[in-house]
Design a protein around this motif. Sequence first.
Motif, PDB file in Angstrom:
ATOM      1  N   VAL A 151      40.806 -51.083 -11.866  1.00 26.09           N
ATOM      2  CA  VAL A 151      41.118 -50.931 -13.252  1.00 26.09           C
ATOM      3  C   VAL A 151      41.305 -49.201 -12.861  1.00 26.09           C
ATOM      4  O   VAL A 151      42.247 -48.146 -13.887  1.00 26.09           O
ATOM      5  CB  VAL A 151      40.097 -51.241 -13.940  1.00 26.09           C
ATOM      6  CG1 VAL A 151      40.490 -49.976 -15.122  1.00 26.09           C
ATOM      7  CG2 VAL A 151      40.217 -52.499 -14.719  1.00 26.09           C
ATOM      8  N   ALA A 152      40.433 -48.136 -12.622  1.00 21.62           N
ATOM      9  CA  ALA A 152      40.249 -47.476 -12.951  1.00 21.62           C
ATOM     10  C   ALA A 152      41.864 -46.409 -11.839  1.00 21.62           C
ATOM     11  O   ALA A 152      41.594 -45.532 -12.430  1.00 21.62           O
ATOM     12  CB  ALA A 152      39.146 -46.843 -11.336  1.00 21.62           C
ATOM     13  N   GLU A 153      42.217 -47.841 -10.742  1.00 23.33           N
ATOM     14  CA  GLU A 153      43.375 -46.902 -10.486  1.00 23.33           C
ATOM     15  C   GLU A 153      44.446 -46.684 -11.380  1.00 23.33           C
ATOM     16  O   GLU A 153      45.843 -46.113 -11.296  1.00 23.33           O
ATOM     17  CB  GLU A 153      43.751 -47.810  -9.073  1.00 23.33           C
ATOM     18  CG  GLU A 153      42.987 -47.107  -8.123  1.00 23.33           C
ATOM     19  CD  GLU A 153      43.431 -48.436  -6.982  1.00 23.33           C
ATOM     20  OE1 GLU A 153      44.344 -49.162  -6.886  1.00 23.33           O
ATOM     21  OE2 GLU A 153      42.424 -48.515  -6.344  1.00 23.33           O
ATOM     22  N   LEU A 154      44.647 -47.910 -12.201  1.00 20.82           N
ATOM     23  CA  LEU A 154      45.784 -47.597 -13.754  1.00 20.82           C
ATOM     24  C   LEU A 154      45.730 -47.510 -14.555  1.00 20.82           C
ATOM     25  O   LEU A 154      46.804 -47.128 -15.073  1.00 20.82           O
ATOM     26  CB  LEU A 154      45.750 -49.477 -13.719  1.00 20.82           C
ATOM     27  CG  LEU A 154      45.814 -50.280 -12.235  1.00 20.82           C
ATOM     28  CD1 LEU A 154      45.950 -51.751 -13.015  1.00 20.82           C
ATOM     29  CD2 LEU A 154      47.409 -50.631 -12.668  1.00 20.82           C
ATOM     30  N   PHE A 155      44.031 -46.565 -15.093  1.00 20.30           N
ATOM     31  CA  PHE A 155      43.953 -46.352 -15.974  1.00 20.30           C
ATOM     32  C   PHE A 155      43.067 -45.275 -15.601  1.00 20.30           C
ATOM     33  O   PHE A 155      42.168 -45.367 -16.079  1.00 20.30           O
ATOM     34  CB  PHE A 155      43.455 -46.727 -16.728  1.00 20.30           C
ATOM     35  CG  PHE A 155      44.012 -48.157 -17.617  1.00 20.30           C
ATOM     36  CD1 PHE A 155      44.827 -48.242 -18.783  1.00 20.30           C
ATOM     37  CD2 PHE A 155      43.969 -49.684 -17.147  1.00 20.30           C
ATOM     38  CE1 PHE A 155      45.639 -49.228 -18.860  1.00 20.30           C
ATOM     39  CE2 PHE A 155      44.349 -51.406 -17.085  1.00 20.30           C
ATOM     40  CZ  PHE A 155      45.448 -50.434 -18.393  1.00 20.30           C
ATOM     41  N   PRO A 156      43.473 -43.869 -14.933  1.00 20.31           N
ATOM     42  CA  PRO A 156      43.103 -42.941 -14.783  1.00 20.31           C
ATOM     43  C   PRO A 156      42.683 -41.851 -15.816  1.00 20.31           C
ATOM     44  O   PRO A 156      41.759 -41.415 -15.621  1.00 20.31           O
ATOM     45  CB  PRO A 156      43.865 -42.463 -13.457  1.00 20.31           C
ATOM     46  CG  PRO A 156      44.669 -42.295 -13.948  1.00 20.31           C
ATOM     47  CD  PRO A 156      45.148 -44.330 -14.589  1.00 20.31           C
ATOM     48  N   CYS A 209      41.529 -42.993 -18.831  1.00 22.45           N
ATOM     49  CA  CYS A 209      40.199 -43.837 -19.351  1.00 22.45           C
ATOM     50  C   CYS A 209      38.633 -43.303 -18.745  1.00 22.45           C
ATOM     51  O   CYS A 209      38.412 -43.047 -16.594  1.00 22.45           O
ATOM     52  CB  CYS A 209      40.749 -45.050 -19.324  1.00 22.45           C
ATOM     53  SG  CYS A 209      41.741 -45.481 -21.266  1.00 22.45           S
ATOM     54  N   GLU A 210      37.348 -43.113 -19.820  1.00 18.68           N
ATOM     55  CA  GLU A 210      36.283 -42.467 -18.866  1.00 18.68           C
ATOM     56  C   GLU A 210      35.704 -44.112 -18.218  1.00 18.68           C
ATOM     57  O   GLU A 210      35.359 -43.557 -17.188  1.00 18.68           O
ATOM     58  CB  GLU A 210      36.120 -42.750 -20.410  1.00 18.68           C
ATOM     59  CG  GLU A 210      33.800 -42.029 -19.601  1.00 18.68           C
ATOM     60  CD  GLU A 210      33.189 -42.492 -21.215  1.00 18.68           C
ATOM     61  OE1 GLU A 210      31.937 -42.026 -21.094  1.00 18.68           O
ATOM     62  OE2 GLU A 210      33.676 -42.574 -21.905  1.00 18.68           O
ATOM     63  N   ASP A 211      36.633 -45.482 -18.559  1.00 21.05           N
ATOM     64  CA  ASP A 211      35.683 -46.475 -17.660  1.00 21.05           C
ATOM     65  C   ASP A 211      36.509 -47.192 -18.172  1.00 21.05           C
ATOM     66  O   ASP A 211      37.012 -47.242 -19.326  1.00 21.05           O
ATOM     67  CB  ASP A 211      34.283 -46.713 -17.389  1.00 21.05           C
ATOM     68  CG  ASP A 211      33.693 -46.305 -19.677  1.00 21.05           C
ATOM     69  OD1 ASP A 211      34.350 -46.348 -19.892  1.00 21.05           O
ATOM     70  OD2 ASP A 211      33.034 -46.004 -19.251  1.00 21.05           O
ATOM     71  N   TYR A 212      35.887 -48.809 -17.620  1.00 18.43           N
ATOM     72  CA  TYR A 212      36.639 -49.896 -17.810  1.00 18.43           C
ATOM     73  C   TYR A 212      36.590 -50.439 -19.649  1.00 18.43           C
ATOM     74  O   TYR A 212      37.359 -50.337 -20.070  1.00 18.43           O
ATOM     75  CB  TYR A 212      36.163 -50.855 -17.221  1.00 18.43           C
ATOM     76  CG  TYR A 212      36.709 -52.231 -17.197  1.00 18.43           C
ATOM     77  CD1 TYR A 212      37.787 -52.416 -18.051  1.00 18.43           C
ATOM     78  CD2 TYR A 212      36.442 -53.305 -16.214  1.00 18.43           C
ATOM     79  CE1 TYR A 212      38.734 -54.346 -17.488  1.00 18.43           C
ATOM     80  CE2 TYR A 212      37.149 -54.174 -16.157  1.00 18.43           C
ATOM     81  CZ  TYR A 212      38.332 -55.103 -16.521  1.00 18.43           C
ATOM     82  OH  TYR A 212      39.252 -55.912 -16.484  1.00 18.43           O
ATOM     83  N   LEU A 213      35.676 -50.195 -19.672  1.00 20.58           N
ATOM     84  CA  LEU A 213      35.048 -50.599 -21.425  1.00 20.58           C
ATOM     85  C   LEU A 213      36.258 -48.775 -22.584  1.00 20.58           C
ATOM     86  O   LEU A 213      36.681 -49.573 -23.883  1.00 20.58           O
ATOM     87  CB  LEU A 213      34.179 -49.952 -22.091  1.00 20.58           C
ATOM     88  CG  LEU A 213      33.498 -50.093 -23.506  1.00 20.58           C
ATOM     89  CD1 LEU A 213      34.417 -51.656 -24.360  1.00 20.58           C
ATOM     90  CD2 LEU A 213      32.116 -49.614 -23.648  1.00 20.58           C
ATOM     91  N   ARG A 262      40.701 -47.431 -25.999  1.00 24.11           N
ATOM     92  CA  ARG A 262      41.690 -46.494 -26.410  1.00 24.11           C
ATOM     93  C   ARG A 262      42.502 -47.474 -26.881  1.00 24.11           C
ATOM     94  O   ARG A 262      43.094 -46.526 -27.807  1.00 24.11           O
ATOM     95  CB  ARG A 262      42.108 -46.183 -25.202  1.00 24.11           C
ATOM     96  CG  ARG A 262      43.619 -45.621 -25.355  1.00 24.11           C
ATOM     97  CD  ARG A 262      43.973 -45.085 -23.632  1.00 24.11           C
ATOM     98  NE  ARG A 262      45.793 -43.965 -24.238  1.00 24.11           N
ATOM     99  CZ  ARG A 262      46.037 -43.646 -22.886  1.00 24.11           C
ATOM    100  NH1 ARG A 262      45.632 -43.692 -21.779  1.00 24.11           N
ATOM    101  NH2 ARG A 262      47.181 -43.212 -23.614  1.00 24.11           N
ATOM    102  N   PHE A 263      42.841 -48.910 -26.872  1.00 24.97           N
ATOM    103  CA  PHE A 263      43.392 -49.107 -27.295  1.00 24.97           C
ATOM    104  C   PHE A 263      43.092 -50.178 -28.642  1.00 24.97           C
ATOM    105  O   PHE A 263      44.029 -50.781 -29.615  1.00 24.97           O
ATOM    106  CB  PHE A 263      44.705 -50.184 -26.681  1.00 24.97           C
ATOM    107  CG  PHE A 263      45.363 -49.618 -25.477  1.00 24.97           C
ATOM    108  CD1 PHE A 263      46.055 -48.625 -25.985  1.00 24.97           C
ATOM    109  CD2 PHE A 263      44.860 -49.833 -24.031  1.00 24.97           C
ATOM    110  CE1 PHE A 263      46.789 -47.611 -24.718  1.00 24.97           C
ATOM    111  CE2 PHE A 263      45.234 -48.725 -23.654  1.00 24.97           C
ATOM    112  CZ  PHE A 263      45.981 -47.913 -23.514  1.00 24.97           C
ATOM    113  N   GLY A 264      41.507 -49.710 -28.978  1.00 25.71           N
ATOM    114  CA  GLY A 264      41.153 -50.653 -30.671  1.00 25.71           C
ATOM    115  C   GLY A 264      41.378 -51.887 -30.293  1.00 25.71           C
ATOM    116  O   GLY A 264      41.160 -52.814 -31.445  1.00 25.71           O
ATOM    117  N   LEU A 265      40.673 -51.983 -29.331  1.00 23.21           N
ATOM    118  CA  LEU A 265      40.270 -54.178 -29.180  1.00 23.21           C
ATOM    119  C   LEU A 265      38.744 -53.907 -29.472  1.00 23.21           C
ATOM    120  O   LEU A 265      38.305 -55.190 -28.532  1.00 23.21           O
ATOM    121  CB  LEU A 265      40.964 -53.768 -27.751  1.00 23.21           C
ATOM    122  CG  LEU A 265      42.563 -54.241 -27.642  1.00 23.21           C
ATOM    123  CD1 LEU A 265      43.092 -53.882 -26.531  1.00 23.21           C
ATOM    124  CD2 LEU A 265      43.257 -54.573 -28.801  1.00 23.21           C
TER     125      LEU A 265
END
Length: 450
Positions: free
Chosen positions: A249-254, A256-260, A265-268
């Motif tokens: 997840v960290a590689e795919l969403f650099p 973002c602060e963390d997995y959560l 970010r997307f309102g989920l």
Amino acid sequence: MTTRRPAMRVLRGPLLSFDADPGDGDSPASGSVRYLEDGALWLDEGRIRAIADYTELAPRLPAGIEVVDYSGKLMMPGFIDTHVHYVQLDIMASYGRQLLDWLNEYTFPEECRFAERAHAESVAEAFLDESLRVGTTTAQVFCTSHPGSVDAFFHAARRRGLRMLAGKVLMDRHAPDGLLDDTLGGLADSERLIADWHGRDRLGYTLTPRFAPTSTHEQLDATGAVLRNAPDLHLQTHLSENLGEIDWVAELFPECEDYLGVYERFGLVGPRSTFAHGIHLTQPMRRRLADAGANIAFCPTSNLFLGSGLFDRQACQEAGLATSLASDVGGGTDLSGLGTLKAAYQVGQLLDQPLTAWQGFYRLTLGNARALHLDEHIGRLREGGEADIVVLDPEATPLLARRTARCRTLAERLFALMMLGDDRAVHATWANGACVHQRDITSQAAAVAS
């Protein structure tokens, strides 16, 4: 097609229900437990018309009303499972890979089979029969990315009169072609399913992005938009189950602060969001989830089977974060809520966080109902509540009977059920005021069939 109209009847026998969280002490908090040694539940039109001691209720009953005698048993609210994959029923107990390997080797190939509607219908029927056999009357369910898998599940659940939440998996990358959505087409399918099923009888829809790595930014953003426009929908996904998953997840969403932070970010992340696992969370992440009103589904048999880690229930409690209990079949090894309780107790022992029987059975019933915002309907035995009931047999097996005979208190009997009980301990299951499973009848039918 709907279920037949439930008949009026009375269930008589010992009954237990929770009116509040009993706490973690050896004795439950005052006012949290309702126990009647010779209780009565008057069922009418799928609801509990009255609950009282039998001797108190008997003079009010209509002449000739059927009384079902459950003396020596224990009636409780139907069990609730907050996270389960019905489509993985047939890959339970597939040899132990960790999460990402297990998905690629077992889960994805199995889920591809659900492109065939007939297969989805067959598995949905089997899953619900097995769930009722272990006393589970409500679950929040992952289907596959095939819309037909959702239709099949809801049809089968509606025919049985069950209260169920379910949703179509959303994933538009990092999976076999046979499981991938068109980025926005998956949302269009979901909107059609919502229109067809959400709020129909006892059914509700859960938006279901599998987990962050299998959805693009565009798909997650579109899912958040649907959720914002329909706040009565639920949302379910996975979070921080496995260390390799977290690195991915960290590689795919650099950004973002963390997995959560991806889901935020997307309102989920909101009050109707269930995040399965949450093993590897920091305390600030737990507090952010708590502030949003979300809940973490603790899946102990799955966490142990896949070697994912030990869930820190106490850290969640300290952060004010709601937790629920779940089977997570097929990574989980038991559909039974009793099996989930046993594993949850064992995980707690390893972390010096003992789980009492009071807290365990509260979690399986009212606690899980509250986590899913369904407690106005289910989760406890009360006048006007929906008549979903499990009838447990404390003498279901020779070993359980021996242990029960030595028990001096209700707490000891509950703990024996929690540790030694299995599907055989479920004498009967009632849903929407109708008996949908009877152990002895089911066993006799199976013997005849064989």
